[in-house]
Design an enzyme around this catalytic site. Structure first.
Site, PDB file in Angstrom:
ATOM      1  CG  HIS A  55      -9.242   7.381  -7.431  1.00 20.48           C
ATOM      2  ND1 HIS A  55      -8.871   8.695  -7.215  1.00 20.48           N
ATOM      3  CD2 HIS A  55      -9.706   6.918  -6.243  1.00 20.48           C
ATOM      4  CE1 HIS A  55      -9.110   8.999  -5.944  1.00 20.48           C
ATOM      5  NE2 HIS A  55      -9.621   7.951  -5.335  1.00 20.48           N
ATOM      6  CD  GLN A 106      -2.519   1.765   0.330  1.00 21.22           C
ATOM      7  OE1 GLN A 106      -3.234   0.984  -0.297  1.00 21.22           O
ATOM      8  NE2 GLN A 106      -2.432   3.045  -0.009  1.00 21.22           N
ATOM      9  CB  CYS A 107       2.791   2.813  -2.654  1.00 23.22           C
ATOM     10  SG  CYS A 107       3.912   1.400  -2.783  1.00 23.22           S
ATOM     11  CD  GLN A 108      -3.491   7.682  -2.181  1.00 21.35           C
ATOM     12  OE1 GLN A 108      -4.251   6.722  -2.290  1.00 21.35           O
ATOM     13  NE2 GLN A 108      -3.865   8.902  -2.494  1.00 21.35           N
ATOM     14  CE1 TYR A 140     -10.743  10.937   1.213  1.00 18.64           C
ATOM     15  CE2 TYR A 140     -11.958   9.644  -0.386  1.00 18.64           C
ATOM     16  CZ  TYR A 140     -10.863   9.811   0.424  1.00 18.64           C
ATOM     17  OH  TYR A 140      -9.878   8.860   0.449  1.00 18.64           O
ATOM     18  NE  ARG A 192     -13.422   0.311   4.075  1.00 19.64           N
ATOM     19  CZ  ARG A 192     -14.469   0.668   3.354  1.00 19.64           C
ATOM     20  NH1 ARG A 192     -15.448  -0.192   3.133  1.00 19.64           N
ATOM     21  NH2 ARG A 192     -14.542   1.876   2.843  1.00 19.64           N
ATOM     22  N   GLY A 232     -10.907   0.811   2.036  1.00 22.61           N
ATOM     23  CA  GLY A 232     -11.986   0.152   1.299  1.00 22.61           C
ATOM     24  C   GLY A 232     -11.420  -0.300  -0.037  1.00 22.61           C
ATOM     25  N   GLY A 233     -10.776   0.640  -0.698  1.00 24.70           N
ATOM     26  CA  GLY A 233     -10.161   0.322  -1.973  1.00 24.70           C
ATOM     27  C   GLY A 233      -8.983   1.231  -2.222  1.00 24.70           C
ATOM     28  CG  MET A 234      -4.386   1.817  -3.219  1.00 24.87           C
ATOM     29  SD  MET A 234      -4.446   3.586  -2.824  1.00 24.87           S
ATOM     30  CE  MET A 234      -3.550   4.264  -4.215  1.00 24.87           C
ATOM     31  CD  GLU A 235      -6.523   5.856  -5.745  1.00 24.71           C
ATOM     32  OE1 GLU A 235      -6.985   5.169  -4.822  1.00 24.71           O
ATOM     33  OE2 GLU A 235      -6.107   7.018  -5.573  1.00 24.71           O
ATOM     34  CG  ASP A 291      -0.639   7.162   5.592  1.00 26.36           C
ATOM     35  OD1 ASP A 291      -0.883   7.437   4.404  1.00 26.36           O
ATOM     36  OD2 ASP A 291       0.248   6.353   5.939  1.00 26.36           O
ATOM     37  CG  HIS A 315     -14.081   6.419  -4.487  1.00 28.74           C
ATOM     38  ND1 HIS A 315     -14.418   7.685  -4.079  1.00 28.74           N
ATOM     39  CD2 HIS A 315     -12.759   6.278  -4.229  1.00 28.74           C
ATOM     40  CE1 HIS A 315     -13.338   8.281  -3.600  1.00 28.74           C
ATOM     41  NE2 HIS A 315     -12.314   7.447  -3.672  1.00 28.74           N
ATOM     42  CD  GLU A 316     -11.010   3.029  -4.436  1.00 27.92           C
ATOM     43  OE1 GLU A 316     -10.054   3.660  -4.908  1.00 27.92           O
ATOM     44  OE2 GLU A 316     -11.494   3.293  -3.313  1.00 27.92           O
ATOM     45  CD  GLU A 366      -9.289  10.145  -2.653  1.00 35.90           C
ATOM     46  OE1 GLU A 366     -10.428   9.784  -3.012  1.00 35.90           O
ATOM     47  OE2 GLU A 366      -8.290   9.400  -2.720  1.00 35.90           O
TER      48      GLU A 366
HETATM   49  N1  BES Z   1      -6.985   6.500  -2.558  1.00 36.41           N
HETATM   50  C1  BES Z   1      -7.928   6.269  -1.529  1.00 36.41           C
HETATM   51  C2  BES Z   1      -7.326   5.560  -0.346  1.00 36.41           C
HETATM   52  C3  BES Z   1      -6.178   6.314   0.298  1.00 36.41           C
HETATM   53  C4  BES Z   1      -6.285   7.651   0.611  1.00 36.41           C
HETATM   54  C5  BES Z   1      -5.007   5.656   0.604  1.00 36.41           C
HETATM   55  C6  BES Z   1      -5.214   8.325   1.187  1.00 36.41           C
HETATM   56  C7  BES Z   1      -3.947   6.324   1.188  1.00 36.41           C
HETATM   57  C8  BES Z   1      -4.053   7.666   1.487  1.00 36.41           C
HETATM   58  C9  BES Z   1      -9.131   5.474  -2.037  1.00 36.41           C
HETATM   59  O1  BES Z   1      -9.517   5.838  -3.314  1.00 36.41           O
HETATM   60  C10 BES Z   1     -10.297   5.797  -1.152  1.00 36.41           C
HETATM   61  O2  BES Z   1     -10.693   6.927  -1.107  1.00 36.41           O
HETATM   62  N2  BES Z   1     -10.838   4.796  -0.457  1.00 36.41           N
HETATM   63  C11 BES Z   1     -11.976   4.960   0.410  1.00 36.41           C
HETATM   64  C12 BES Z   1     -13.240   4.447  -0.213  1.00 36.41           C
HETATM   65  C13 BES Z   1     -14.082   5.457  -0.889  1.00 36.41           C
HETATM   66  C14 BES Z   1     -15.388   4.836  -1.367  1.00 36.41           C
HETATM   67  C15 BES Z   1     -14.360   6.689  -0.100  1.00 36.41           C
HETATM   68  C16 BES Z   1     -11.766   4.144   1.656  1.00 36.41           C
HETATM   69  O3  BES Z   1     -10.880   3.297   1.662  1.00 36.41           O
HETATM   70  O4  BES Z   1     -12.513   4.312   2.614  1.00 36.41           O
HETATM   71 ZN    ZN Z   2     -10.342   7.818  -3.370  1.00 38.16          ZN
END
Ligand code: BES
Ligand code: ZN
Length: 590
Positions: free
Chosen positions: A288, A126-128, A372, A541, A257-260, A364, A284-285, A307
């Site tokens: 992205h 998980q790099c972001q 968002y 999560r 939840g997800g990582m794009e 983070d 959402h993903e 976001e």
């Molecule tokens: N890119 C994000 C996850 C993220 C954000 C990883 C900041 C690291 C740093 C991903 O697209 C995201 O926003 N995931 C959300 C789900 C979304 C439906 C709001 C999550 O994981 O809750």
């Molecule tokens: Zn996102």
């Protein structure tokens, strides 16, 4: 104006990485990756080159067999270590041989018991936002893009996947070597790798699922509609430029939840619910793929560009896939969640501005509903100012102009002024972007379904609960909203009834179960405790775990339970989740 990324040591004027060739041996027992990385720069470099890194043990650095002198600076808490290549002496390529640290923050190494199958270990990245540097030394700033090729060696009972095109596998004794190529240039935070007992199933012309065998069929059914979503998203944004859109279903500890990750979204297993109710997560993903992956925030201070745009797109896709009513009710909930976060920061806090300043902070821990949903509301405001007839073509031009590039907030405003002057005349851009809180002209959503729920809440005040048969058939957004709208504290007896009416179980729809447990905590419903204990162990999560623990610290009867409960599940969770919960518990003094 030069872009300043306070989270990177890279000095872009020195030269930029354009391509990397990686040879990666995954050593599960030692929890490390042994890597040889060949880097190509955009031009021959005379003098030093500074890279971001974190914890690697470097064996050598050379260019065409000439050693390059290097120095690793001391580690800083958030941004890691500056790796100085002292003088490249005109080289345009160089090689670094190293091993990652077992503590590399980008990687989580799982024991077999932490997986669905229970038989084989698993590792994923998980790099972001700024963890790529713990995998391989790089210019870990979202403004720098490179292509890559990789060969990944794993024991032959595991399969390696990357957010790249798979080229094939060679068998070498008890090892398999998987090859990949990423032809589209990406910023380092979108670099992604995983290995485990994984199978693949095709679900559409350019969509498929990677999952552990026991999850594969359920996931394939759950996400069958992905191709349809790509088609809808293409109408909104223009052609999908990443060739494939596959999903990787991860073990429960995945912190998001997800990582794009491009071509291969990494997904929480909690999204496989058996009723296709997590469809917004995929919207959402997938979105992205345009907003974030094609047009990338230049720095983490501009995170709302990733976001906010993606949340806007998610709402537009939801309108089509789930209908207007559900989409609008989701907007109402998200507005609520946004206000809660603003309240938490304080209405005057700079972290409630779209353009943030995260210098010295861990990005983070700064993920909130502000980028968002304040971001989404701003874009909705612009859309309303000119109408979709003008806004939709603007979206296409925005993506087409900046694709495979990065943008600052200021760059966005400049483009907006030029391409959509009518919106700039009507909307106070400066206030929306640079002022805290929420502007007076913030869009407000109404929904008939929401009004119906308000009537139910009035009925509840008069002693009437929804009927079980009816409530079980509600869309999960209705269930979630109903639980949110109830008074903050309700009688324990009503909690018991609602638990039965909605069929609450720790494995149920995450958002519904989460709302119920929050209510149970506030209401002193002690019978929910075993369910909560199970839930905090199986949900990785951090966006849900963190506020649940915050809720526990804010209520007398759960306050002293929060710390021991967290300690009992801590080893199962990802360091990102652990850090986020720890931050909340320490902040609350427990
Ligand atoms: N890119 C994000 C996850 C993220 C954000 C990883 C900041 C690291 C740093 C991903 O697209 C995201 O926003 N995931 C959300 C789900 C979304 C439906 C709001 C999550 O994981 O809750
Ligand atoms: Zn996102």
């Amino acid at each position: 104006m030069a872009v300043v990324d306070s989270h990177s040591y890279a000095v872009l004027e020195q030269g930029q990485i354009k391509h990397v060739n990686l040879d990666i041996a995954v050593e599960l027992a030692a929890r490390l990756m042994r890597i040889r990385a060949d880097y190509q720069l955009d031009h021959p470099v005379d003098g030093p080159l500074h890279l971001d890194s974190s914890g690697q043990a470097i064996t050598k650095i050379y260019s065409r067999s000439h050693p390059i002198e290097w120095k690793m600076d001391a580690a800083e808490p958030i941004v890691g270590q500056r790796l100085r290549l002292m003088d490249l002496r005109g080289a345009q390529d160089f090689t670094i041989e190293f091993t990652t640290s077992p503590e590399a923050s980008a990687l989580q190494w799982l024991e077999p018991v932490q997986t669905a199958g229970g038989q084989h270990p698993f590792v994923y990245s998980q790099c972001q936002a700024i963890h790529a540097r713990s995998l391989f030394p790089c210019q870990d700033s979202p403004g720098v893009r490179f292509t890559y090729e990789a060969r990944v060696r794993v024991p032959n009972h595991l399969r390696a996947v990357m957010a790249a095109a798979p080229l094939g596998v060679e068998h070498e004794g008890d090892q398999d070597v998987y090859s990949f190529r990423m032809p589209q240039p990406i910023p380092a935070y979108l670099f992604a790798i995983a290995a485990g007992d994984l199978r693949f199933k095709e679900i559409g012309p350019r969509t498929g699922i990677y999952a552990e065998p026991s999850m594969l069929e359920a996931a394939a059914w759950e996400f069958e509609e992905n191709e349809r979503k790509i088609i809808e998203a293409e109408k909104l944004f223009g052609p999908y430029l990443w060739d494939r859109y596959d999903l990787l279903i991860l073990p429960p500890s995945f912190p998001y939840g997800g990582m794009e990750n491009p071509r291969l979204t990494f997904l929480t297993p909690t999204a496989v619910t058996g009723d296709r109710s997590t469809t917004t997560l995929i919207s959402h993903e997938l979105a992205h793929s345009w907003t974030g992956n094609l047009v990338t925030n230049a720095t983490w201070d501009d995170f709302w560009l990733n976001e906010g745009w993606t949340s806007y797109a998610e709402a537009r896709i939801s309108e089509i896939v789930e209908g207007d009513e559900i989409a609008r009710m989701t907007c109402i909930i998200n507005h609520d969640l946004l206000k809660e976060d603003i309240q938490e920061y304080g209405w005057e806090s700079p972290h409630t501005c779209l353009k943030d300043s995260l210098k010295g902070l861990n990005p983070d821990l700064m993920v909130s509903n502000v980028p968002y949903h304040k971001g989404r509301l701003f874009l909705t405001r612009l859309e309303q100012a000119v109408g979709r007839g003008a806004f939709d073509p603007f979206i296409h031009r925005y993506i087409a102009t900046h694709q495979f590039g990065s943008l600052t907030t200021e760059g966005f405003v400049e483009f907006l002024r030029k391409e959509l002057p009518a919106a700039v005349e009507k909307v106070d851009i400066e206030t929306w972007i640079y002022q805290p809180g929420l502007p007076a002209d913030c869009p407000v959503f109404t929904s008939k379904l929401y009004d119906d729920l308000m009537a139910r809440i009035a009925a509840y005040a008069g002693g009437v609960l929804p009927a079980r048969e009816e409530a079980r058939n509600w869309h999960y957004v209705q269930k979630r909203m109903f639980l949110r709208l109830l008074p903050a504290k309700i009688p324990v007896e009503d909690c018991r009834k609602l638990e039965e009416i909605f069929g609450i179980e720790p494995g149920g729809n995450l958002r519904v179960v989460y709302e119920f447990y929050r209510l149970a905590i506030r209401s002193g419903y002690k019978e929910a405790l075993p369910g909560i204990e199970e839930w905090v162990g199986r949900v990785g999560r951090h966006a849900f775990l963190t506020p649940l623990f915050r809720g526990m610290t804010e209520t007398d009867w759960t306050r002293r339970l929060a710390r021991p409960m967290f300690e009992s599940v801590r080893p199962r969770h990802h360091p990102i989740t652990v850090a986020a919960v720890e931050d909340v518990l320490k902040g609350a003094g427990v």
